[in-house]
Scaffold this motif. Structure first.
Motif, PDB file in Angstrom:
ATOM      1  N   ARG A  23     127.672  -3.728  11.258  1.00  0.00           N
ATOM      2  CA  ARG A  23     127.797  -2.377  10.719  1.00  0.00           C
ATOM      3  C   ARG A  23     126.843  -2.223   9.547  1.00  0.00           C
ATOM      4  O   ARG A  23     125.670  -2.523   9.662  1.00  0.00           O
ATOM      5  N   GLU A  24     127.353  -1.785   8.384  1.00  0.00           N
ATOM      6  CA  GLU A  24     126.484  -1.558   7.223  1.00  0.00           C
ATOM      7  C   GLU A  24     126.324  -2.796   6.352  1.00  0.00           C
ATOM      8  O   GLU A  24     125.597  -2.783   5.368  1.00  0.00           O
ATOM      9  N   ILE A  25     126.979  -3.893   6.706  1.00  0.00           N
ATOM     10  CA  ILE A  25     126.960  -5.108   5.893  1.00  0.00           C
ATOM     11  C   ILE A  25     125.866  -6.058   6.381  1.00  0.00           C
ATOM     12  O   ILE A  25     125.764  -6.347   7.569  1.00  0.00           O
ATOM     13  N   VAL A  26     125.055  -6.543   5.440  1.00  0.00           N
ATOM     14  CA  VAL A  26     124.016  -7.535   5.711  1.00  0.00           C
ATOM     15  C   VAL A  26     124.167  -8.625   4.655  1.00  0.00           C
ATOM     16  O   VAL A  26     124.156  -8.336   3.452  1.00  0.00           O
ATOM     17  N   PHE A  51     134.284 -14.104   7.749  1.00  0.00           N
ATOM     18  CA  PHE A  51     134.480 -13.327   6.529  1.00  0.00           C
ATOM     19  C   PHE A  51     134.679 -11.874   6.954  1.00  0.00           C
ATOM     20  O   PHE A  51     133.776 -11.268   7.541  1.00  0.00           O
ATOM     21  N   LYS A  52     135.834 -11.330   6.681  1.00  0.00           N
ATOM     22  CA  LYS A  52     136.158  -9.976   7.121  1.00  0.00           C
ATOM     23  C   LYS A  52     135.409  -8.941   6.289  1.00  0.00           C
ATOM     24  O   LYS A  52     135.218  -9.111   5.080  1.00  0.00           O
ATOM     25  N   LEU A  53     134.982  -7.866   6.957  1.00  0.00           N
ATOM     26  CA  LEU A  53     134.158  -6.843   6.300  1.00  0.00           C
ATOM     27  C   LEU A  53     134.831  -6.221   5.080  1.00  0.00           C
ATOM     28  O   LEU A  53     134.174  -6.041   4.055  1.00  0.00           O
TER      29      LEU A  53
END
Length: 108
Positions: A23-26, A51-53
């Protein structure tokens, strides 16, 4: 795309671990492992390597206030393991400064 934790866009798996995206996490894998308050509450296939968003988002927000010992910028997400040391840093800054980063399967 830059890592949401250390700010580096470097995709160097040997230095930072794989650059993971969902998604939006990098985030670099090592940035996740060495984050000071980030629990690995999921199994390996959940979120980013377990690791949960929502936990990652919380850590990004919490780290935004902390200043890196090496570069003096905000967003320091890791800290020295020694109890008497209060130094905080970005994993990317620690790697470039030659700091020793080691992970032995436990989040301390």
């Amino acid at each position: 795309m830059a890592c949401n934790l250390c700010g580096s866009s470097c995709d160097a798996p040997l230095l930072y671990g794989e650059l993971l995206r969902k998604r939006e996490i990098v985030c670099h894998h090592f940035c996740l492992l060495f984050s000071q308050g980030l629990p690995q509450n999921g199994s390996d296939h959940e979120g980013l390597q377990g690791f949960k968003l929502p936990d990652i988002r919380k850590e990004i927000k919490k780290s935004a206030r902390k200043v890196c010992h090496f570069c003096q910028r905000r967003g320091a997400h890791s800290r020295c393991h020694a109890p008497e040391c209060s130094k905080k840093f970005h994993v990317s800054c620690a790697v470039h400064a030659g700091a020793l980063l080691s992970f032995f399967g436990r989040f301390e």
